[in-house]
Design a protein around this motif. Structure first.
Motif, PDB file in Angstrom:
ATOM      1  N   PRO B 308     -24.597   8.328  11.727  1.00 37.24           N
ATOM      2  CA  PRO B 308     -25.450   9.042  11.481  1.00 37.24           C
ATOM      3  C   PRO B 308     -26.955   8.651  11.478  1.00 37.24           C
ATOM      4  CG  PRO B 308     -23.636   8.915   9.848  1.00 37.24           C
ATOM      5  CD  PRO B 308     -23.678   7.805  10.728  1.00 37.24           C
ATOM      6  N   GLN B 310     -30.747   8.384  10.492  1.00 31.34           N
ATOM      7  CA  GLN B 310     -31.296   8.288   8.946  1.00 31.34           C
ATOM      8  C   GLN B 310     -32.559   9.075   8.843  1.00 31.34           C
ATOM      9  OE1 GLN B 310     -31.327   4.375   7.543  1.00 31.34           O
ATOM     10  NE2 GLN B 310     -29.650   3.742   8.421  1.00 31.34           N
ATOM     11  N   SER B 313     -36.187   8.600   6.539  1.00 25.93           N
ATOM     12  CA  SER B 313     -36.635   7.237   5.689  1.00 25.93           C
ATOM     13  C   SER B 313     -36.791   6.251   6.837  1.00 25.93           C
ATOM     14  CB  SER B 313     -34.914   6.964   5.002  1.00 25.93           C
ATOM     15  OG  SER B 313     -34.059   7.014   5.950  1.00 25.93           O
ATOM     16  N   LYS B 314     -36.100   6.333   8.264  1.00 31.87           N
ATOM     17  CA  LYS B 314     -36.645   5.312   9.186  1.00 31.87           C
ATOM     18  C   LYS B 314     -38.173   5.694   9.757  1.00 31.87           C
ATOM     19  CE  LYS B 314     -33.113   2.501  10.257  1.00 31.87           C
ATOM     20  NZ  LYS B 314     -32.068   1.817  11.036  1.00 31.87           N
ATOM     21  N   GLY B 347     -38.381   6.323   0.814  1.00 32.87           N
ATOM     22  CA  GLY B 347     -37.177   5.734   0.177  1.00 32.87           C
ATOM     23  C   GLY B 347     -35.803   6.716   0.372  1.00 32.87           C
ATOM     24  N   SER B 348     -34.960   6.274  -0.638  1.00 31.79           N
ATOM     25  CA  SER B 348     -33.668   7.071  -0.301  1.00 31.79           C
ATOM     26  C   SER B 348     -33.667   8.386  -0.731  1.00 31.79           C
ATOM     27  CB  SER B 348     -32.485   6.363  -1.390  1.00 31.79           C
ATOM     28  OG  SER B 348     -33.158   6.615  -2.692  1.00 31.79           O
ATOM     29  N   VAL B 349     -34.738   9.032  -1.150  1.00 23.52           N
ATOM     30  CA  VAL B 349     -34.892  10.745  -1.454  1.00 23.52           C
ATOM     31  C   VAL B 349     -34.828  11.109  -0.111  1.00 23.52           C
ATOM     32  CG1 VAL B 349     -35.768  10.645  -3.706  1.00 23.52           C
ATOM     33  CG2 VAL B 349     -37.410  10.262  -1.785  1.00 23.52           C
ATOM     34  N   LEU B 351     -33.274  10.143   2.760  1.00 20.47           N
ATOM     35  CA  LEU B 351     -32.456   9.479   3.644  1.00 20.47           C
ATOM     36  C   LEU B 351     -31.606  10.685   4.518  1.00 20.47           C
ATOM     37  CD1 LEU B 351     -30.563   7.173   4.759  1.00 20.47           C
ATOM     38  CD2 LEU B 351     -29.152   7.164   2.792  1.00 20.47           C
ATOM     39  N   GLY B 393     -26.672  10.164   2.515  1.00 19.74           N
ATOM     40  CA  GLY B 393     -27.528  11.058   1.848  1.00 19.74           C
ATOM     41  C   GLY B 393     -26.922  12.343   1.178  1.00 19.74           C
TER      42      GLY B 393
END
Lengths: 345, 441
Positions: B308, B310, B313-314, B347-349, B351, B393
């Motif tokens: 998948p 990313q 976030s990347k 950040g992860s929000v 993703l 996510g």
């Protein structure tokens, strides 16, 4: 003879009880509520496998139904995993221990590369770990996740056995063997052999003895069915142990499965280590989605003690799918304790 | 018998009247059903926000000093169509960003020197977006325009080769000097090798590393300026008014010459009603360009053979380390405001999230989504109706529970957004070499 029979029954039951918990945990991947977790040393992470080409977004915990393209995903629960290199390897399960293969069994393998079907060298993935392997063949495999300690040179490994496309009977054959063995022991110890010899001589009606003879088998069958049933209910109604370890919390939602964007109420049940209901506690609730860094859209409140360790909690609403946590603070005149409940919608 | 006959004779007219009334009622019901409900005041105010007439005037790009310079735009247009800007001399920007396809290429994933990682997005209207690429790893059009030039899978060139090309082409060199001042002298091969550039082939990369930091800087500046003239051209590519906008105008000004009902049929009206209401499309596809230019995870399956994506976030991490970002030394933004960059969500929000594309370029930009996973709009409608779980996510969309008919109406409405560009035709072609340098507009 009666004593022998009792001991026999006790041993069989004990065997079963001791054996049962390991059924739910295959190596380092364990089910916790609706979530699948992998434990790598002190690290924990959500763990899921997908086969998007075959089954789109359907999620698997460990066993996957068919060969082909499979994606392994770890969403970290322990944030330190975001900063350390993660190594991932899949090997053919040649340990001979099947589902019970452990790290020691893997360490005992001399040439691990020879049986490695997939290897992803250590890489730091700050958000999520993903790996893709196209299984060309069905079979039984071991997944090995290795992670370094953030400071020291200590390495931690998680080993999880899983099958690909093997239509497994699970542990049923093992159970049948155990049951048959127990039955044989019981039958012999209770003088069955002697009776059989007499019976064959006197042509005694065997029907009378059938129920007695098959008693351990029946017990096994019933407990197996119960096990199956209880593991089903565990999925629907999981339980959580409080941080001190002295309380167990379960909940019932008035709407199942848990709805999204709909206000609803829960009944929480508290019991102590002895399984006795905990009465007259005060419960406060907070929570949210750690992954999204946001709290609840509402402010749920414990409104009533219903008796028998049951508490009514009102005003619960989840406004999106995903992993939610509820932090419970439980206070009575005697103690204060906390519980973290995690649910996935 | 005769008595029964007289009763029947009495009842007959009553039955007749009741029957007629019933028929009339049916006709009335059918008529009211087939006539779309008029737009409420609240709905009209939403429609107004989507009208292309309300597209604000394009703000200047403080990071690009030549963004609104006409000479730069002409220079950029020539570069955009020039295949010499590639490693094999066959690939131009326009190879993937084709004018006749709304500056996209009709492929799942772009194919140039190699296959790129994602679907080619349309450039039309992209000057309004603070973020470029699906993952927003670029924060200006000029910075974005640089990446494909050196990407081995795309144009596969290098900044040394490109700088030499500019200085050896009389039109390019002349325009460059007018805009940016003298070009460095690249004749000293001990300082400036044949090919050199970071992030490309090992040999070119090594040549790049062998250069002094000062020469690297000189070269990167020329390179960045090429991006800036390309951006000056791309800023001119804007969507034109579609049938949808005409309809909105007619609805808002009922005294208009063209009545609204002649512009939209009832299916399209219901589709639009779903779009601004029940289907929740406006959460992301809002404003005159029908995009919030934000990043969202909508639970798309990965491309076959890939883990998948990313996404943002990347993208955020790449952007932070990009020397060509808004705060970098090649940006003309002197006040170092760069608010979009400074306050971006990380950040992860974010993703697995991708940038919301404009819906104004749907015609010719299929297949859709960041990897071209969905080949038709019907598939896109079904995807959002189901809102499946995301592999990484969380899918921010919720299942809609719309009927097949409603999904069809939505699709019919989306087709009314398609329109030719508002940009003058002369900008949509490879410029004639004889007219190079003749800036008329």
């Amino acid at each position: 003879m009666n004593i022998m029979r009792s001991i026999n029954l006790l041993v069989s039951s004990l065997l079963f009880v001791l054996y049962a918990p390991s059924l739910l945990a295959h190596g380092s991947v364990v089910a916790e509520g609706d979530l699948c977790l992998i434990k790598i040393g002190f690290y924990t992470s959500h763990f899921k496998i997908f086969q998007p080409l075959a089954s789109k977004e359907r999620e698997f915990c460990e066993d996957i139904p068919a060969s082909g393209e499979s994606i392994f995903v770890m969403e970290y629960r322990h944030q330190e995993l975001a900063n350390v290199p993660i190594e991932f390897r899949i090997i053919n399960n040649i340990t001979g221990k099947g589902r019970f293969a452990k790290l020691e069994d893997v360490q005992a393998i001399k040439d691990i590369d020879a049986i490695t079907v997939f290897y992803q060298p250590p890489t730091i993935e700050p958000q999520v770990f993903t790996a893709l392997h196209n299984f060309e063949q069905e079979g039984n495999f071991l997944g090995i996740v290795t992670v370094k300690h953030p400071q020291t040179d200590q390495y931690y490994s998680a080993v999880f056995p899983f099958s690909v496309g093997v239509n497994s009977w699970g542990l049923i054959p093992l159970f049948v063997c155990f049951a048959l063995l127990a039955q044989l022991i019981y039958w012999t110890s209770s003088g069955g052999f002697g009776r059989w010899r007499i019976a064959t001589k006197t042509k005694l009606n065997k029907r009378n003895g059938f129920v007695i003879k098959c008693r351990p088998m029946l017990i096994f069958a019933t407990s197996f069915l119960l096990m199956g049933a209880s593991s089903e209910t565990t999925r629907a109604q999981p339980s959580w142990v409080s941080d001190s370890g002295s309380l167990t919390v379960t909940f019932k939602s008035e709407i199942n499965p848990l709805p999204i964007n709909q206000m609803h109420n829960w009944t929480l049940h508290l019991q102590d280590q002895n399984g006795m209901p905990v009465a007259n506690a005060l419960i406060t609730l907070t929570g949210g989605m750690p992954v999204h860094n946001h709290g609840f859209p509402t402010n749920p409140v414990m409104t009533q003690y219903l008796g028998n360790g049951d508490y009514r909690v009102e005003g619960i609403r989840f406004h999106m799918q995903g992993d939610w946590v509820l932090n419970l603070v439980i206070t009575t005149v005697d103690f204060m304790d906390t519980v973290l409940i995690s649910v996935t919608l | 018998m005769s008595r029964f006959g007289s009763i029947a004779a009495q009842i007959k007219p009553i039955i007749f009247v009741v029957g007629i009334c019933f028929l009339l009622l049916l006709i009335l019901l059918w008529w009211s059903e087939s006539r779309p409900r008029p737009w409420t005041q609240a709905e009209k105010s939403i429609l107004k926000t989507l009208n292309i007439a309300n597209l604000p005037v394009l703000k200047p790009d403080p990071s690009n000093a030549v963004a609104d310079n006409l000479h730069a735009a002409k220079f950029g247009q020539s570069l955009f169509f020039d295949t010499r800007l590639s490693g094999n001399g066959k690939v131009a920007c326009a190879t993937c960003h084709q004018p006749q396809r709304r500056f996209s290429d009709g492929l799942s994933k772009a194919v140039a020197l190699g296959q790129s990682q994602r679907n080619t997005p349309s450039i039309v209207g992209s000057a309004y977006s603070p973020w470029l690429y699906w993952d927003g790893r670029k924060d200006s059009q000029w910075s974005q325009a640089l990446s494909p030039l050196e990407d081995p899978a795309e144009q596969g060139s290098n900044r040394m080769y490109l700088a030499r090309l500019i200085s050896n082409d009389s039109f390019y060199a002349k325009t460059y000097v007018e805009l940016f001042g003298e070009l460095p002298d690249f004749n000293d091969t001990s300082r400036f090798p044949e090919n050199a550039g970071p992030m490309s082939y090992p040999l070119w990369n090594q040549a790049w590393l062998n250069m002094t930091a000062a020469d690297q800087y000189l070269l990167s500046q020329v390179f960045a300026n090429l991006g800036k003239v390309l951006a000056a051209y791309e800023r001119k590519l804007m969507p034109g008014p579609a049938r949808f906008d005409e309809y909105v105008n007619a609805v808002l000004h009922e005294d208009d010459t063209v009545p609204a009902k002649e512009l939209f049929n009832s299916q399209e009206i219901e589709g639009l009603r779903l779009f601004i209401g029940e289907a929740g499309c406006l959460q992301c596809h809002n404003g005159p360009l029908l995009s919030n230019n934000e990043f969202h995870n909508t639970g798309l399956l990965p491309f076959p053979g890939e883990v998948p994506d990313q996404g943002r976030s990347k993208g955020v991490e790449i952007l932070k380390n990009d020397p060509f970002n808004c705060l970098g030394p090649f940006s003309d933004e002197m006040s170092h405001q760069c608010q979009e960059f400074t306050y971006m969500r990380t950040g992860s929000v974010v993703l697995g999230s991708m940038r919301t594309p404009s819906l104004r370029n749907l015609g010719g930009t299929a297949p859709y989504m960041h990897k071209g996973q969905l080949s038709t709009l019907a598939q896109v409608m079904e995807h959002y109706n189901a809102a499946p779980l995301a592999l990484i996510g969380h899918n921010e969309a919720k299942p809609l529970g719309l009927s097949k008919k409603q999904l069809g109406q939505l699709e019919l409405f989306l087709n009314t957004l398609d329109a030719p560009l508002s940009t003058a035709d002369e900008w949509l072609l490879k410029p004639d070499s004889s007219t190079l340098g003749n800036v008329t507009e």
